[in-house]
Structure formats: structure tokens, C-alpha cells
Design an enzyme around this catalytic site. Structure first.
Site, PDB file in Angstrom:
ATOM      1  N   GLU A 165       0.819  -1.230   0.000  1.00 21.78           N
ATOM      2  CA  GLU A 165       0.000   0.000   0.000  1.00 21.78           C
ATOM      3  C   GLU A 165       0.845   1.269   0.000  1.00 21.78           C
ATOM      4  OE1 GLU A 165      -0.973  -2.655   1.635  1.00 21.78           O
ATOM      5  OE2 GLU A 165      -3.027  -3.007   0.946  1.00 21.78           O
ATOM      6  N   HIS A 200      -9.933  -4.833  11.095  1.00 20.50           N
ATOM      7  CA  HIS A 200     -10.612  -4.736   9.795  1.00 20.50           C
ATOM      8  C   HIS A 200     -11.968  -4.044   9.899  1.00 20.50           C
ATOM      9  CE1 HIS A 200      -7.451  -7.247   8.347  1.00 20.50           C
ATOM     10  NE2 HIS A 200      -8.023  -7.494   7.185  1.00 20.50           N
TER      11      HIS A 200
END
Lengths: 342, 327
Positions: free
Chosen positions: B60, B129
Site C-alpha cells: 500500500e 478490519h
């Protein structure tokens, strides 16, 4: 760390003609005198913030600037004044930026660590270690996407080789075969930490094969040699879209920044590196191989001294940024409201 | 009008903008050959090819940075985070590069880039998450932040985000990708920075966005049975905030409740609350209340997760409290 045994002997380099040598010497000396003037101003309390000097590493910026074509980009670290001067930025604007003045290179928004001069090919001085590496990869990604033929040169310190963003940026450049050259300016110390306490290997180019990059590694002692070997990497990037990883063994003669007295290294060590100072070497070549007189060298130095005095004078007499300037530039819309001034 | 899912509306926006401008490209994990982790980018690789639909490795910080560098050099990247939770490892790129480079370079560079993906809790994904990133990305200048809850808003705002010359964070919702709604057949754009009244009312202002919108609307429905008339305002853009839409409603109702996914400490909810008390102090008849996550790490267990996430019932309770508040 003392200078290593040269990994490769200095190759004889063609093209040592007087005019080129004089140009390189002039540019290297301009950077050194600029940095010395900045250091004086800092010591006198006229400028503040962090100030990282490029003294000792000038040949790298000068060789690079000589190789760049229009559209090519340099992306570098917070030790960025040398590239700005080498790439043709006005030394007055550079000095004014250190002073935080309206006339500064980026209008007083960035200071020493954040020089940007897009027109001159300086796509940024970046102050978060390694954070610029993926950005440089992105510039090269755009070049490949647009087919513009430009090469991106990304400079980083050896200390930046150990942070995640560097790995990710290089990894993607290798994966996508982007026209970029990564140049590690290994000046032996990440702030005060010598290389041997930073990494398990001595040779940082051992990582190149993992990114399917070619590599090269040499001691920067001669601006011509540095230019010639960088040229090969740049050509590879431009012609074959083949990225490479270069490690330049170099040395900063001053501390990491102005607040660092450099107590972690011996005088002997510094002296040994100073013997390899490419600026000094160029001066010896001018004098001994080309018969340039001391008077002529002194006159050149004097002219550069005058340029730096003028830069300081310009910086000191320049106005501060307008109070409203702090609101500008964050969004494109702000600039419109401010009449495009940025 | 055509009925689309949110994922289809997002895809239509990307597709139309890619067709319109060949500098627009999509980059992220599994966006191409896999057709998108949540199928937002389905079919785009087949249509536009690998140059413009770029699969990345799991990196990322790397691909966020590449997007930023590409934007500076003239492209218009759409960077997909498989979830905004993974943007945490790219935070330096967004905070120190995307948000700062225009101002830092004194306007020499523009950064037309969209970072998009699902945000906030889905279902039983536990703490790493399930996070809502508004409080992080709205917390600094230099970026715009959008959060959508309907197919109409998703398409119109994503198109605007792609055309915007600033970095935009664009929040979607994993549990809402299949939500259906009408979308005009003709092209339209929704301006960034404009809230939308999702349910007009006179009694209590309920301010919400993203995954909070269906919760707020359901709570308003329940409240209506009690005779409480809620006006539900979907902020849609979280930075810049549409102060006027919020203040106009509060001046009318004199009561405000915020319903959103996110922690209570600081963040967008606190910011909206602060603006109301400062800018509409004389109009308030009750303290501003917030219905959001408990101040805890999101648990995995379903019963615990449901307690942490705002529910219509919990929102109704707070709406009642504010409605019947006596000074």
C-alpha cells in the site's frame, strides 16, 4: 568509517577538456560556498529550522545536472540545496527560502528540507526518510504511461535503505520496469549511526537483483567518472526502461545537520575522506594538468563569493510572506482565490 | 432511470471517466485480473487493458506513493484500497505527500488523485478490519473526504472526485455495495461539499453519513411512530463540511443528533458538534448527542459487535432523549 578500498579502480574518463572541467569546478564550488554561507547565517542566528549541508557530496549533483535532459526529474532528500544550485535555481531564491522569505524558492512554505523547482527539474526535497521513493517510482510510472521519454533520478541516503517505503517503491519500479535510477548517496552515517550498525551487509547494491535492477557502485572522487557511470544508468533507463540501483560512496564533511558536531567520527577519518574530495581533485587538475593559475582560481572563487554575498543580501532584504499566504496552496481552489499566486 | 447497486454505480463512474479521459487509471490489489475484491472494477481490465487497470502487489505505501507521483506528473489515478484499514500502512504517503505537496511546493504541483475503498465495520471482522478512518483523514488539510450511502450519490460524487484536482479520500461500505437505487441514465455530477436531506422533517435534526445513513433513516422511521419528526441530513462530504445545510436545519429544529460509524473521541462527529454549538448556540434547546461506536476495539463476537455498532434502536433512544430534553 574510513574510505573503503575502491570497489572498482577509477576508470580513465575521456573528455577532461578544460571548459568542462572549469564548468564542473565552478558548479561544485558554488554549491560549497552556498552551503558555507548558509552555515554562517545559521550560526549567526539569522536562519533557523534544520539545515543539512551537502559539503563533500557536490560532485554528485553537478554530474547529475550535466546529464539531465528537459523533462528529466530529480527527486531527493532533505539534503537538497546542492541539487537546486546544480540544476540552475537562483541562489538568491534558495537562500531566501532558508530565511523563510516571500521570495524563497517555495515562498517560505518549505525551508531547507523542502526545495521544489519543477521548471529546473527539481521535483522535490523530501524530509520523511524513504517517503519519496514510491513517489519517484510514480513519476517514472507516468513517464512510461505517457511515453514521454523522461528519466527520473531518485536520490536517497544509505539510511533510507532500511525503511519500508524504499523497498516498496523499488520493488514496484523493478516489477514494472520503469525508467528510474535510484542513487544511494552513502555518506557513511545515518545521522550518527555508521553503516555497519545499520545493516548486515556492506554493499547495498546486493539488493538490486531482488528488484531485477542492474547496479553499479563506486567511490565519488572524480566528477567525470561519476558523470560517466551515472550516464550509463540513465541511458539504460531511457532506452530500455531498465531501472538500476547505484551506490555512491561519499562523505559529508560537516555533521548530519547544524546541530551535530560529528563526535562519532575521528579527525583522521574525516581527513582521509577530504583527501578524496572531488572539488579538491578538480582544483588540482585545473592547476596542474591545465595550468590554470592561482590568480585565476582565486578570481573565480571571489566571483562566487560575490554571488553568495548577493544571495544573502537578497534573502535578508526580502519581505516576509504575507500573513494571508499561510492559507494558500492547500487546495487548487485556494490558489484561484489568491489570484494564482499559490 | 436505471436501478443499480452501489458497486455498479461506482463502476459506471470509473468507466465513464476512463472513457472520457485517458489519463485516468485504476490501481490497486486485485483490481484487474481478479475483477476487484468487491467487484467494483469488474470488467474494466477487459475493456481498458493492463496499462490502465493496474494490479499491484500487496504494497500500500508503494502504490499509494506511485499514485501520488503519477498524479504530480500529469495522470489522474484512482487508487483502490481493498479496505481503508490497509491504508494505515500508506498513511505517511497520504499525510505527508498527497496532502502537503501542493502547498509545500508553493503551488508547483497539482495532485488529482482519488483513494477509494470500503471503510468502517462490516460484519465480524474484528478490530483491525472494522475501523472508520474519517477521524484520521478529516483531521488535516490538503485532502477532501467523501462518504457515500446511495448508488446515486456514489456515482455522482465519484465522478466529481475523479475530476477534482485535489487529493480525495472516497469512503464506501463493504456491507452496502449491494444496496440498490435509481441512477439517471444521462450523465450527472454531484458537487463535492454539499450535504443532502435524505428525509425532510421539522422536529429533530439527525446528521449522518456513510453506513450511518440507513441507521439514521430507520431510526427516523421508528421515531415517526412516536410522533417525532426527524430531518435526516447525509453530509456526503466530510471535508469540506457543508456547515450551512447543517445549521439551517438546526436553526429550524433546535435539536441535533449525530449517527455515524466511528469512535466517539474527536473526529468528524465531534467537529460537527463543535460547529453547531459555536455557530448556532442560540438555537439549541438540548445538548447535541452522538450515536457512534463505543470507545472500544471492535470485538469479533457477533453479539458484542452489534452492541458497539450504532443501531436504529440505540439511535431512537438518543433521539427521544434529545426531543424530550427539558432545560
Amino acid at each position: 568509517m574510513s574510505p573503503p578500498n575502491d570497489p572498482t579502480p577509477a576508470a580513465p574518463v575521456a573528455g577532461h577538456d578544460l571548459e568542462r572541467l572549469r564548468h564542473f569546478y565552478n558548479q561544485m564550488l558554488r554549491i560549497r560556498r552556498f552551503e558555507e554561507a548558509a552555515a554562517r547565517a545559521y550560526t549567526q542566528g539569522k536562519i533557523s529550522g534544520f539545515l543539512h549541508l551537502y559539503i563533500g557530496q557536490e560532485a554528485i549533483a553537478v554530474a547529475t545536472a550535466d546529464l539531465m535532459r528537459p523533462g528529466d526529474r530529480v527527486v531527493t532528500t532533505y539534503r537538497d540545496h546542492g541539487f537546486a544550485v546544480a540544476l540552475g535555481c537562483d541562489t538568491g531564491a534558495c537562500m531566501a527560502e532558508l530565511y523563510g522569505k516571500k521570495t524563497g524558492l517555495v515562498g517560505g512554505n518549505g525551508g531547507s528540507m523542502h526545495f521544489f523547482a519543477k521548471e529546473q527539474g527539481l521535483w522535490g526535497g523530501y524530509a520523511i526518510v524513504g517517503g519519496h521513493v514510491p513517489v519517484a517510482t510514480g513519476h517514472a510510472f507516468a513517464s512510461k504511461y505517457l511515453g514521454d521519454g523522461a528519466v527520473t533520478l531518485c536520490f536517497l541516503g544509505e539510511g533510507a535503505m532500511h525503511i519500508g517505503a524504499t523497498h516498496e517503491g523499488m520493488h514496484l519500479a523493478g516489477l514494472w520496469r520503469l525508467p528510474v535510477v535510484f542513487v544511494i548517496e552513502n555518506n557513511q552515517y545515518a545521522m550518527g549511526t555508521p553503516l555497519r550498525r545499520q545493516t548486515a551487509v556492506d554493499d547495498l547494491t546486493v539488493r538490486a537483483p531482488a528488484y531485477r535492477m542492474t547496479s553499479d557502485r563506486w567511490v565519488v572522487r572524480d566528477v567525470f567518472e561519476t558523470r560517466a557511470r551515472l550516464a550509463r544508468a540513465i541511458e539504460q533507463a531511457r532506452e530500455e526502461s531498465q531501472p538500476s540501483l547505484i551506490e555512491l560512496l561519499t562523505y559529508r564533511f560537516r555533521g548530519h545537520s547544524m546541530s551535530d558536531p560529528g563526535k562519532y567520527r575521528s579527525k583522521d577519518e574525516v581527513d582521509q575522506w577530504k583527501e578524496r574530495d572531488p572539488l579538491h581533485r578538480a582544483q588540482v587538475q585545473l592547476r596542474d594538468e591545465h595550468g590554470v593559475s592561482e590568480e585565476e582560481l582565486d578570481a573565480l572563487d571571489e566571483r562566487i563569493g560575490e554571488e553568495m554575498d548577493a544571495a544573502v543580501e537578497f534573502a535578508e532584504s526580502s519581505p516576509l510572506p504575507d500573513p494571508e499566504h499561510r492559507f494558500r496552496g492547500h487546495y487548487v481552489e485556494d490558489d484561484l482565490a489568491a489570484g494564482g499566486e499559490g | 432511470m436505471t436501478v443499480l447497486q452501489i458497486r455498479e454505480a461506482l463502476r459506471a463512474a470509473i468507466d465513464e471517466e476512463m472513457a472520457r479521459d485517458d489519463r485516468v487509471f485504476v490501481m490497486g490489489e486485485e483490481v484487474g485480473h481478479y475483477d476487484g475484491a468487491y467487484k467494483v472494477t469488474e470488467g474494466l481490465l477487459a475493456k481498458y487493458g493492463e496499462q490502465r487497470v493496474v494490479d499491484t502487489p500487496i504494497a500500500e505505501a508503494g502504490f499509494a506513493g506511485v499514485g501520488i507521483g503519477a498524479a504530480m506528473a500529469g495522470l489522474r489515478p484512482i487508487v483502490e484500497f481493498m479496505t481503508f484499514n490497509f491504508s494505515a500502512v500508506a498513511f505517511d504517503q497520504i499525510l505527508n505527500n498527497a496532502a502537503k505537496l501542493r502547498q509545500l511546493s508553493n503551488g508547483q504541483f497539482t495532485l488529482p488523485i482519488v483513494f477509494r475503498g470500503p471503510n468502517a465495520a462490516a460484519h465480524m471482522l474484528s478490530s483491525t478490519h472494522s475501523q472508520a478512518f474519517e477521524s484520521f483523514y478529516c483531521g488535516f488539510p490538503g485532502v477532501k473526504v467523501i462518504s457515500v450511502a446511495t448508488p446515486y450519490d456514489a456515482k455522482g460524487l465519484l465522478k466529481s472526485a475523479i475530476r477534482d484536482d485535489n487529493p480525495v479520500l472516497f469512503f464506501e461500505s463493504e456491507v452496502m455495495y449491494s444496496v440498490k437505487g435509481e441512477v439517471p441514465d444521462e450523465e450527472y455530477l454531484i458537487p463535492i461539499g454539499k450535504a443532502d436531506i435524505k428525509r425532510p422533517g421539522e422536529g429533530i435534526t439527525v446528521i449522518t453519513w456513510g453506513q450511518g445513513v440507513p441507521v439514521a433513516l430507520a431510526a427516523a422511521e421508528l421515531a415517526a411512530r412516536d410522533g417525532l419528526d426527524c430531518e435526516v441530513i447525509d453530509l456526503r462530504t466530510l471535508r469540506p463540511l457543508d456547515d450551512e445545510a447543517v445549521l439551517a436545519s438546526v436553526r429550524k429544529t433546535n435539536r441535533a443528533v449525530l449517527v455515524y460509524h466511528g469512535w466517539p473521541y474527536g473526529g468528524t462527529g465531534a467537529e460537527v458538534s463543535d460547529r453547531i454549538q459555536r455557530l448556532a448556540f442560540d438555537h439549541l434547546d438540548a445538548p447535541i448527542e452522538r450515536v457512534c461506536y463505543d470507545d472500544v476495539n471492535m470485538p469479533y463476537a457477533e453479539n458484542l459487535e452489534q452492541l458497539v455498532i450504532p443501531s436504529p434502536e440505540r439511535a431512537l433512544e438518543v433521539i427521544r432523549k434529545v426531543a424530550y430534553y427539558r432545560i
